[in-house]
Enzyme design. Sequence first.
Site, short mmCIF file in Angstrom:
data_model
loop_
_atom_site.label_atom_id
_atom_site.label_comp_id
_atom_site.label_asym_id
_atom_site.label_seq_id
_atom_site.Cartn_x
_atom_site.Cartn_y
_atom_site.Cartn_z
N GLY A 11 0.83 -1.21 0.00
CA GLY A 11 0.00 0.00 0.00
C GLY A 11 0.86 1.25 0.00
O GLY A 11 1.98 1.24 0.47
N ASP A 138 1.07 1.37 9.37
CA ASP A 138 0.69 0.47 10.46
C ASP A 138 1.79 0.31 11.52
O ASP A 138 1.52 -0.12 12.63
CB ASP A 138 0.34 -0.93 9.91
CG ASP A 138 -0.73 -0.87 8.84
OD1 ASP A 138 -1.50 0.11 8.81
OD2 ASP A 138 -0.80 -1.81 8.02
N ARG A 173 -21.89 15.50 21.98
CA ARG A 173 -21.96 14.16 21.39
C ARG A 173 -20.69 13.38 21.67
O ARG A 173 -19.66 13.96 21.98
CB ARG A 173 -22.00 14.27 19.86
CG ARG A 173 -23.31 14.57 19.28
CD ARG A 173 -23.12 14.75 17.77
NE ARG A 173 -24.41 15.02 17.17
CZ ARG A 173 -24.57 15.60 15.99
NH1 ARG A 173 -23.52 15.99 15.29
NH2 ARG A 173 -25.77 15.78 15.52
N GLN A 270 -5.92 8.67 5.93
CA GLN A 270 -4.72 8.49 6.75
C GLN A 270 -3.48 8.16 5.91
O GLN A 270 -2.37 8.14 6.42
CB GLN A 270 -4.95 7.37 7.78
CG GLN A 270 -5.98 7.74 8.82
CD GLN A 270 -6.61 6.51 9.48
OE1 GLN A 270 -6.19 6.09 10.54
NE2 GLN A 270 -7.63 5.93 8.84
#
Length: 361
Positions: A11, A138, A173, A270
């Site tokens: 990726g 990651d 919220r 991201q």
Amino acid sequence: MKKIGIITSGGDCAGLNAAIRAIVIAADKIGVETYGFIGGQWAVLDDSKIVKLFPDSLPADMLKSAGTILKVGPVGDPYVFKCENGDTIDMLEAFDKKVKELGIDAIIMTGGDGSFSLLKKFFNYSGIPFVAIPKTIDLDVPGTDMTIGFDTALNELMHVMDNLQTTVASHNRFIVVEAMGRTCGWLTMQGGIVGGADAIIVPEIPFSIPNLVSHIKENVIKKYNRHHGLIIVAEGAVEENPKKSPVKDIAKALSDAGLEVRTVAPGHLQRGGIVSASDRRLATQFAVYAVDLLRQGKSGKLVVLQCNEIKDISEEDFASLGKYHSDLNVTNQNVYTAGMDIDDNIIKTAKGLGIYIGEID
Ligand code: F6P
């Protein structure tokens, strides 16, 4: 060494272009030509996809732009190319033949845990010297303290959290944010800390949804009279029986407790953004080091950062430092991967802030 081939595999992430740029410049400085394989190993099937790179013809925004000008290599089994008519091409043979035909005598590849787990087979066949550079948002590559792309992804996630903080505060919220990272919790844990989360759920630490809800009710609402906040959940965190993502169930449990709740998944946002200074520096250091390793005639190495020092480890070290398990994204493929270190100081930091990080003492 006369010609280096460059492959960006797996990726994309921020910092790959900075690495390519530095490889091209550092190689040129020692009189070595560089060739980019557009689309990874499979570029050898189409001559137009193998391009000679020159320091002075690279795009002006190479340092700043995320993604990769060389596009990424194949996802899945890179050894077999399936043609439209159903025929298959043995990629080990095709790669070896083409690379030798072009006179390419060394390869630098950027990749994540998946790419490295497959490297050995590929390059053992060919015998061409190679060096690998770890990249991934990651941060799950065994043997290195940092990978190219992690820092920019963390900054992007932080911006998402910043934007959500103001809206949740205005509306009273709670928002449950799902972060990327596959089976590794680093991005989520650090994103939660820098983004001001009240709860952080990662794959490496078991969690209880009722305890998470109690934490929000007792330690956020009752204690501070604050009726808003963010909960960040790693995409690889799973509920047991049945195994599934807890995001929806966490949102439902909070809603059942009378709170107004939304969910947000920033997803591939991201992976983009303006490349951070740290990623530019790391990519450049890794790249220059990689070219130098090849200059010294070394091969089969993974460039790593350990205790602030750029070093290299062997494929064997990489495998022995990792945990071998099935890849979430690719069927029938196992990878060596590294999870978050739950003894890391960041865990103490999260606990010190009173953040719910799961069922851990
Ligand atoms: O490995 C990087 C990563 O962004 C993971 O965090 C995520 O699970 C995956 O890739 C997404 O893959 P794809 O780009 O194939 O959707």
